[in-house]
Design a protein around this motif. Structure first.
Motif, PDB file in Angstrom:
ATOM      1  N   ALA A   9      49.909 -77.000 134.207  1.00 43.59           N
ATOM      2  CA  ALA A   9      50.552 -77.508 132.997  1.00 43.59           C
ATOM      3  C   ALA A   9      50.241 -76.545 131.862  1.00 43.59           C
ATOM      4  O   ALA A   9      49.112 -76.070 131.733  1.00 43.59           O
ATOM      5  N   GLU A  10      51.242 -76.268 131.066  1.00 42.90           N
ATOM      6  CA  GLU A  10      51.055 -75.431 129.887  1.00 42.90           C
ATOM      7  C   GLU A  10      51.484 -76.252 128.681  1.00 42.90           C
ATOM      8  O   GLU A  10      52.526 -76.911 128.698  1.00 42.90           O
ATOM      9  N   ILE A  11      50.681 -76.224 127.649  1.00 41.87           N
ATOM     10  CA  ILE A  11      51.002 -76.986 126.448  1.00 41.87           C
ATOM     11  C   ILE A  11      50.969 -76.054 125.240  1.00 41.87           C
ATOM     12  O   ILE A  11      50.263 -75.050 125.235  1.00 41.87           O
ATOM     13  N   ALA A  12      51.739 -76.397 124.244  1.00 41.93           N
ATOM     14  CA  ALA A  12      51.714 -75.681 122.967  1.00 41.93           C
ATOM     15  C   ALA A  12      51.896 -76.704 121.860  1.00 41.93           C
ATOM     16  O   ALA A  12      52.723 -77.605 121.966  1.00 41.93           O
ATOM     17  N   LEU A  13      51.102 -76.578 120.838  1.00 50.20           N
ATOM     18  CA  LEU A  13      51.173 -77.469 119.684  1.00 50.20           C
ATOM     19  C   LEU A  13      51.312 -76.576 118.460  1.00 50.20           C
ATOM     20  O   LEU A  13      50.456 -75.739 118.187  1.00 50.20           O
ATOM     21  N   GLU A  14      52.426 -76.731 117.753  1.00 46.76           N
ATOM     22  CA  GLU A  14      52.728 -75.827 116.644  1.00 46.76           C
ATOM     23  C   GLU A  14      52.792 -76.613 115.340  1.00 46.76           C
ATOM     24  O   GLU A  14      53.534 -77.588 115.218  1.00 46.76           O
ATOM     25  N   TYR A  15      52.009 -76.170 114.391  1.00 50.08           N
ATOM     26  CA  TYR A  15      52.026 -76.687 113.029  1.00 50.08           C
ATOM     27  C   TYR A  15      52.511 -75.557 112.122  1.00 50.08           C
ATOM     28  O   TYR A  15      52.529 -74.397 112.532  1.00 50.08           O
ATOM     29  N   PRO A  16      52.871 -75.852 110.869  1.00 49.92           N
ATOM     30  CA  PRO A  16      53.318 -74.772 109.986  1.00 49.92           C
ATOM     31  C   PRO A  16      52.292 -73.644 109.844  1.00 49.92           C
ATOM     32  O   PRO A  16      52.653 -72.476 109.766  1.00 49.92           O
ATOM     33  N   ASP A  17      50.997 -73.978 109.847  1.00 48.71           N
ATOM     34  CA  ASP A  17      49.975 -72.952 109.630  1.00 48.71           C
ATOM     35  C   ASP A  17      49.052 -72.720 110.822  1.00 48.71           C
ATOM     36  O   ASP A  17      48.116 -71.923 110.735  1.00 48.71           O
ATOM     37  N   LYS A  18      49.296 -73.408 111.964  1.00 50.38           N
ATOM     38  CA  LYS A  18      48.429 -73.257 113.127  1.00 50.38           C
ATOM     39  C   LYS A  18      49.248 -73.330 114.409  1.00 50.38           C
ATOM     40  O   LYS A  18      50.293 -73.973 114.455  1.00 50.38           O
ATOM     41  N   PHE A  19      48.727 -72.689 115.431  1.00 45.71           N
ATOM     42  CA  PHE A  19      49.354 -72.733 116.745  1.00 45.71           C
ATOM     43  C   PHE A  19      48.254 -72.865 117.787  1.00 45.71           C
ATOM     44  O   PHE A  19      47.289 -72.106 117.782  1.00 45.71           O
TER      45      PHE A  19
END
Length: 102
Positions: A9-19
Motif C-alpha cells: 500500500a502506498e499513501i500520500a497526504l498533501e496539505y498546502p504546506d506539507k507532504f
C-alpha cells in the motif's frame, strides 16, 4: 486483529504546506473491520521510532460503495489472467456470500 499485508500500500497526504508519503509492504500489518457507519482501516509499519508509522482511515459506507462502483467500471483494464484480478474476484465472491448471509 491485525494481519500481514499481502501486497503493498502506498499513501500520500498533501496539505498546502506539507507532504507526507509512505509505503506499507509485506513486513507491515493491516486491520480492516466494519463499524456502524463504515469501514475502519489501519495500516501499521512496526519498528524503531524513526521507521515506525501508521495510518487510520474511516470510509463511510456511501463512499466505500462509490469506490467499489468506480473499481467495477475500470476492472476491464486488468487482463483476465492477471493474478490481481483473480484476487479481486475471490474477495468479491467472499463479500457477496457475506452480503447474502451465507
Amino acid at each position: 486483529m491485525s494481519k500481514p499485508i499481502p501486497d503493498k500500500a502506498e499513501i500520500a497526504l498533501e496539505y498546502p504546506d506539507k507532504f507526507y508519503a509512505g509505503t506499507f509492504e509485506r513486513s507491515s500489518r493491516f486491520e480492516a473491520h466494519l463499524e456502524p457507519t463504515g469501514l475502519a482501516l489501519t495500516l501499521e509499519r512496526p519498528g524503531a521510532e524513526d521507521v515506525r508509522k501508521s495510518i487510520h482511515m474511516h470510509l463511510n459506507y456511501g463512499l466505500l460503495a462509490a469506490i467499489l462502483t468506480d473499481m467495477a467500471a475500470g476492472i476491464g483494464a486488468l487482463p483476465k489472467d492477471d493474478v490481481h484480478r483473480r484476487q479481486l474476484e475471490d474477495a468479491v465472491a467472499t463479500l457477496q456470500q457475506a452480503l447474502n448471509g451465507s
